[in-house]
Write an enzyme that holds these catalytic residues in place. Structure first.
Site, PDB file in Angstrom:
ATOM      1  CE  LYS A   1      46.276  43.840  48.630  1.00  0.00           C
ATOM      2  NZ  LYS A   1      46.967  43.082  49.405  1.00  0.00           N
TER       3      LYS A   1
ATOM      4  CG  ASP B   1      43.469  43.798  40.990  1.00  0.00           C
ATOM      5  OD1 ASP B   1      42.822  44.666  41.793  1.00  0.00           O
ATOM      6  OD2 ASP B   1      43.723  42.843  41.598  1.00  0.00           O
TER       7      ASP B   1
ATOM      8  CG  PHE C   1      50.379  39.711  42.731  1.00  0.00           C
ATOM      9  CD1 PHE C   1      50.841  38.501  43.379  1.00  0.00           C
ATOM     10  CD2 PHE C   1      49.433  40.439  43.832  1.00  0.00           C
ATOM     11  CE1 PHE C   1      50.569  38.236  43.902  1.00  0.00           C
ATOM     12  CE2 PHE C   1      48.943  39.488  45.058  1.00  0.00           C
ATOM     13  CZ  PHE C   1      49.554  37.993  45.625  1.00  0.00           C
TER      14      PHE C   1
END
Length: 424
Positions: free
Chosen positions: A273, A232, A146
């Protein structure tokens, strides 16, 4: 009061559903305030937040240092675009590159933007530095990944809910099983591979945690084959897993990673984030000069990327991580959490296992992926004052803010076990 019985909450939900696209399925709770590890709904009920906005709020809700930095800059200068310089971007660039030990940073806004940026950099590097024929570059990705929901990213997803009826899909990707270095080594034999894009822990896949040596071996294989190792760390990075970066694995650096040999240093690092502590959209791609210098003026950009507010917010957010030893706290509390849940698992058939690292954890419920037990458990957790959300049907992710104390965690563990016992 049960939230479903609250007319006030229901009114908010009805307005949202009437006028907004139905692209999410939220837990039926309407929040209006947050502080540290807590959030409050519109009826004044307090909850422990055990999702942290998918790890964006590692530093806790409305951390005063971050909010003060944001408010102060917002009163002075919010946006110049990159048509002009501003007095905060240079300081941010220097700060973050030294913090993570890279030469250059390319600031963006969202995680998906940062992933797209990393893909573009990797392809351009392959054409200009590696000698791959233009348009032939391939990027290796993993099953059940994801990385976002843009058209390019869903093109290499195997989540049919994210993909179906959004084609045609973007080519240029090779999918392999996650946590499989043999498959990676085979895929790397192609001479047109630009990079290997990987999550150190697959969060949306249910906090799937690979073998301890997977990141190290993957990096070694990429280096051997002159392929960029692209990490990531949008959800796993910035102290969430008990180390500054999850590619640290189980190194002995106690969450600092000052010694480069103790972790699988990415060629390209993607952050988002918690880079802003949840206060503002900030993401970043970091790499050394030999890679980042393939980008020239006009070839990539963002109106809001690198704006003054984002710059000061990100520096304040990273200061909090360091000053409050959040990586070390996540490591200690995470080990304790898994030990306590494992003790409970030995007494029940309701939960199959707990897995994770630091304060990124998940429990697997003894139910099928299309069952509703995990959702019903989360509804009862909500009733008992703790907010969590299922992922992949029968898995519940637990990821509280990293500012949580041991006393608060004990209270949360008691709520979780009490709730699980209701489903035995």
């Amino acid at each position: 009061m049960n939230i479903v019985e609250s007319n006030k909450s229901q009114q908010y939900i009805e307005v949202e559903e009437a006028h907004g696209a139905h692209n999410y399925h939220p837990l039926p709770v309407v929040l209006e305030r947050g502080d540290g590890v807590y959030v409050w709904d519109v009826d004044g009920k307090r909850y422990f937040d055990f999702l942290s906005a998918y790890s964006a709020v590692n530093q806790g809700h409305c951390h005063p240092s971050i909010i003060n930095a944001m408010n102060g800059q917002a009163k002075t200068l919010t946006l110049t675009s990159r048509a002009f310089h501003n007095d905060k971007l240079g300081a941010f660039n220097k700060y973050i590159t030294e913090y993570f030990n890279f030469d250059k940073v390319l600031p963006m806004n969202t995680g998906a933007e940062a992933v797209e940026t990393a893909i573009k950099i990797a392809r351009k590097w392959a054409y200009e530095k590696k000698g791959v024929a233009e348009t032939d570059a391939q990027i290796i990705v993993c099953d059940n990944n994801f990385h976002g929901r843009t058209t390019t990213i869903i093109s290499f997803s195997n989540d049919e809910n994210a993909r179906k009826n959004f084609g045609p899909y973007t080519p240029g990707f090779i999918k392999i099983p996650y946590d499989d270095t043999d498959a990676l080594e085979k895929a790397l034999q192609q001479d047109n591979v630009a990079g290997f894009l990987v999550e150190p822990i697959q969060g949306e896949a249910g906090v799937y945690t690979p073998s301890d040596d997977y990141m190290r071996k993957a990096k070694e294989l990429c280096t051997k084959n002159n392929v960029l190792f692209i990490a990531d760390e949008i959800q796993t990075g910035i102290a969430r897993t008990g180390a500054l970066l999850a590619v640290c694995g189980k190194c002995d650096c106690q969450g600092h990673c000052e010694r480069q040999e103790t972790y699988s240093r990415p060629d390209v690092l993607i952050l988002g984030k918690a880079l802003s502590g949840g206060a503002y959209p900030v993401s970043a791609v970091l790499a050394d000069d030999e890679i980042m210098n393939v980008i020239h003026p006009g070839q990539h950009g963002s109106t809001f990327g690198g704006n003054p507010v984002a710059a000061v917010v990100a520096m304040a957010a990273l200061d909090v991580v360091k000053d409050e030893s959040l990586a070390q706290n996540a490591r200690k509390l995470g080990s304790y959490f898994r030990a306590q849940i494992n003790e409970y698992i030995e007494t029940t058939d309701t939960v199959v296992l707990v897995r994770g690292r630091g304060l990124l954890n998940a429990i697997v419920i003894n139910d099928s992926e299309d069952g509703d037990t995990a959702w019903n458990i989360c509804m009862r957790l909500r009733d008992h004052g703790l907010l969590a959300k299922p992922t992949h049907g029968n898995i519940i992710r637990f990821a509280p803010p990293l500012v949580m104390t041991m006393e608060q965690l004990d209270e949360c563990i008691a709520i979780i076990i009490k709730t699980l016992k209701e489903f035995e």
